[in-house]
Design a protein around this motif. Structure first.
Motif, PDB file in Angstrom:
ATOM      1  N   MET A   1      45.669  42.290  43.682  1.00  0.00           N
ATOM      2  CA  MET A   1      45.214  42.169  43.478  1.00  0.00           C
ATOM      3  C   MET A   1      43.884  43.033  44.488  1.00  0.00           C
ATOM      4  SD  MET A   1      41.532  40.609  41.688  1.00  0.00           S
ATOM      5  CE  MET A   1      42.335  39.922  40.364  1.00  0.00           C
ATOM      6  N   SER A 152      44.987  52.033  36.043  1.00  0.00           N
ATOM      7  CA  SER A 152      46.195  51.761  37.307  1.00  0.00           C
ATOM      8  C   SER A 152      44.295  50.826  38.286  1.00  0.00           C
ATOM      9  CB  SER A 152      46.594  52.383  37.994  1.00  0.00           C
ATOM     10  OG  SER A 152      47.880  53.142  37.404  1.00  0.00           O
ATOM     11  N   GLU A 155      43.650  47.509  36.069  1.00  0.00           N
ATOM     12  CA  GLU A 155      44.543  46.724  36.157  1.00  0.00           C
ATOM     13  C   GLU A 155      44.735  46.086  37.593  1.00  0.00           C
ATOM     14  OE1 GLU A 155      47.546  48.866  32.804  1.00  0.00           O
ATOM     15  OE2 GLU A 155      47.645  48.991  35.044  1.00  0.00           O
ATOM     16  N   THR A 156      44.644  46.683  38.382  1.00  0.00           N
ATOM     17  CA  THR A 156      44.347  45.584  39.928  1.00  0.00           C
ATOM     18  C   THR A 156      43.346  45.228  40.584  1.00  0.00           C
ATOM     19  OG1 THR A 156      44.285  47.706  41.191  1.00  0.00           O
ATOM     20  CG2 THR A 156      47.025  47.140  40.732  1.00  0.00           C
ATOM     21  N   SER A 157      41.867  45.430  39.928  1.00  0.00           N
ATOM     22  CA  SER A 157      41.084  45.209  39.691  1.00  0.00           C
ATOM     23  C   SER A 157      39.628  44.350  39.288  1.00  0.00           C
ATOM     24  CB  SER A 157      40.187  46.165  40.411  1.00  0.00           C
ATOM     25  OG  SER A 157      40.530  46.870  41.297  1.00  0.00           O
TER      26      SER A 157
END
Length: 174
Positions: A1, A152, A155-157
């Protein structure tokens, strides 16, 4: 994250660009939903458009339990159960016994489900190709690359549960 950043850490110019992106994303989602509702009118009778998301997951991720599908699709188990029952009735999905737990069942796409999915995919691809027909090849490639990068990053945030209330109230203003 990714680490959370405060609004104060962003410049006014960065926030202006983010605001314009937000406006464009809302417009994009609305237009995609409008296009999907038009396509739904042409789809097989009795199958909810949302049920195709189940078919997509089963084709791409393999046979799954209803509970796993509900988690992946951020939906209630009862909703997934109703939609998957419709897919089973139309012969697009079948129930199989779970090899790890014989009491449970897995949902799996049938050959007909794969055929219908691929036909829908071909229709979507033809439509998108028409939308982009007058774009230079380089712009089409850049769009794909930048959308992949944006996805992307999202998705990570993904905001934590505590942040979702404030994000939703801000989204209502968009």
């Amino acid at each position: 994250m990714a680490p959370a950043t405060t609004e104060a850490a962003r410049t006014a110019a960065e926030l202006d660009v983010a605001d314009e992106l937000g406006v464009q994303l809302v417009r994009f989602v609305r237009l995609i939903n409008k296009a999907k509702s038009q396509v739904a009118k042409q789809g097989p009778d009795g199958i909810e458009r949302a049920a195709y998301a189940i078919l997509f997951h089963l084709i791409h991720d393999g046979p799954q339990r209803t509970s796993k599908l509900a988690e992946a699709l951020h939906a209630e188990i009862s909703t997934i159960s109703r939609q998957s029952s419709s897919l089973v009735q139309h012969g697009l999905v079948e129930r199989q016994s779970d090899p790890e737990d014989g009491r449970a069942c897995l949902l799996a796409p049938t050959a007909e489900g794969l055929r219908v999915f691929e036909e829908n995919r071909r229709q979507r691809n033809r439509w998108l190709a028409d939308v982009l027909a007058d774009w230079p090849e380089e712009d089409r490639q850049t769009l794909n690359r930048l959308l992949d990068r944006l996805n992307s990053g999202i998705e990570t945030s993904i905001p934590q549960v505590a942040d979702q209330g404030s994000a939703q109230s801000k989204g209502a203003d968009a």
